[in-house]
Design an enzyme around this catalytic site. Structure first.
Site, short mmCIF file in Angstrom:
data_model
loop_
_atom_site.label_atom_id
_atom_site.label_comp_id
_atom_site.label_asym_id
_atom_site.label_seq_id
_atom_site.Cartn_x
_atom_site.Cartn_y
_atom_site.Cartn_z
N LYS A 84 1.43 -1.30 0.25
CA LYS A 84 0.13 -0.72 0.14
C LYS A 84 0.85 0.45 -0.02
CE LYS A 84 -0.45 -0.12 5.44
NZ LYS A 84 -0.24 1.51 5.38
N ASP A 85 1.88 1.01 -0.44
CA ASP A 85 3.13 2.36 0.47
C ASP A 85 3.39 2.31 -1.21
OD1 ASP A 85 2.66 2.12 2.82
OD2 ASP A 85 4.01 1.42 3.70
N ARG A 132 -7.70 7.61 3.96
CA ARG A 132 -9.10 6.96 3.87
C ARG A 132 -9.44 6.49 4.84
NH1 ARG A 132 -8.73 2.00 4.42
NH2 ARG A 132 -6.65 1.77 5.05
N ARG A 133 -8.77 6.68 6.08
CA ARG A 133 -9.36 6.05 7.16
C ARG A 133 -10.29 6.59 7.30
NH1 ARG A 133 -4.38 3.13 8.70
NH2 ARG A 133 -4.69 1.23 7.94
N ARG A 150 0.87 10.49 13.21
CA ARG A 150 1.80 9.62 12.86
C ARG A 150 2.53 8.84 13.71
NH1 ARG A 150 4.01 12.23 7.90
NH2 ARG A 150 5.29 9.77 8.49
N ARG A 156 2.07 5.27 17.59
CA ARG A 156 0.49 5.32 17.26
C ARG A 156 0.36 5.13 19.36
NH1 ARG A 156 -0.96 5.32 10.86
NH2 ARG A 156 1.48 5.24 10.38
N CYS A 243 -3.28 11.28 -3.79
CA CYS A 243 -2.80 11.04 -2.42
C CYS A 243 -3.58 12.44 -1.11
CB CYS A 243 -0.98 11.17 -1.39
SG CYS A 243 -0.13 9.98 -1.58
#
Length: 308
Positions: A84-85, A132-133, A150, A156, A243
């Site tokens: 996904k990156d 997205r989240r 971040r 996190r 993005c």
């Protein structure tokens, strides 16, 4: 024993776990000892920039740029990434040569004030760095305060313990690879909270035309995952992989057939457009491209221009 393969990776605990999984699979497939491999840690711009969203700093390529430079300069033989990156366009001379079997692609909620997003008190703070989240949270609960969050997984989780937010969302696959399933309070459904294209899949990048390396990687490549990712990445490419526009997409492959569901949202979650398609898995890239073009036509070009 002489090193056979130098494996490039970021230095986060999750990135290292993914590099070691790749190493273990290669050792098992070829009967090679651990010392045949060298894991080379490379700091990326994405790791260094922690004070603003990646969309403002330069996008997904910030997690791959320095590693890809090392590949092109032959300081590495392969690079291991979270799919996904990966930007949809790779530097000339590089290619994605293998995908490991995909982990569970769902997102996981880690709540302190409540076990589920639906049960959070009105106005509670939820942290996430993913557009997205953020958009999906706002679509579910417009009353919540969604803030930028971040850092790597452990950072996190520490912020959560410190009370910076009442909850956060992380990829289930990453938490499983780190042995942190116990922190999860709820798993989000694929229908209500679709994943990012590539989520849960580890990809391996190498130099194009490197026949010896490709022969080693062929033994650990998972064909269905590669087909699913070909569809998802084509979907993303058809949308320019922005993005600044929240994008979700997930393909599954079974018995040679592929099913795909894609979604784009406005950052506030108030507007969305969905697309679904199915066909032969061997036609994955075309199906993803067609789905991307279809959802772009539904939304209209102004949908994408509005959030830039």
């Amino acid at each position: 024993m002489q090193t056979i393969l130098r494996i490039g990776t970021r230095g986060s605990p999750l990135a290292l776990a993914q590099a070691r999984e790749t190493q273990s699979r290669l050792m098992a497939a070829h009967g090679l000892p651990e010392q045949a491999f060298e894991i080379v840690v490379i700091a990326t711009s994405g790791d260094r920039i922690q004070d603003r969203p990646l969309s403002e700093a330069g996008g997904k390529g910030l997690f791959t740029k320095e590693i890809e430079e090392a590949l092109l300069e032959r300081r590495l033989d392969i690079a291991v990434h979270s799919s996904k990156d990966m930007p949809t366009t790779l530097p000339d001379g590089l290619e994605l040569s293998a995908f490991l079997p995909r982990e569970d692609a769902r997102d996981a909620f880690i709540g302190k004030a409540a076990r589920r997003i639906a049960d959070l008190p009105r106005g509670a703070t939820v942290g996430s760095s993913s557009l997205r989240r953020q958009a999906l949270i706002r679509r579910m609960r417009p009353d919540l305060d969604v803030v930028m969050f971040r850092g790597n997984v452990n950072t996190r989780l520490r912020k959560l313990e410190e009370g910076v937010a009442s909850g956060t969302i992380l990829a289930y696959a990453g938490l499983k690879r780190l042995g942190l399933e116990h922190v999860i309070t709820d798993l989000m459904s694929l229908d209500d909270f679709p994943p990012a294209p590539g989520q849960g899949a580890i990809c391996i990048e190498s130099r194009a035309g490197d026949a010896d390396t490709h022969a080693l990687l062929a033994a650990i490549h998972d064909v269905p995952t590669g087909q699913a990712l070909a569809c998802e990445r084509a979907f993303l490419a058809a949308l320019d992989g922005s993005c600044r526009t929240p994008i979700a997409g997930y393909a599954t492959v079974a018995d040679g057939q592929l099913s795909f569901a894609g979604l784009i949202l406005s950052p506030d979650g108030a507007q969305s457009h969905e697309v679904r398609s199915a066909g032969l898995a061997s036609d994955a890239a075309r199906l993803g491209d067609a789905a991307g073009r279809e959802v772009r036509a539904k939304a209209g070009e102004t949908f994408f221009d509005g959030w830039a």
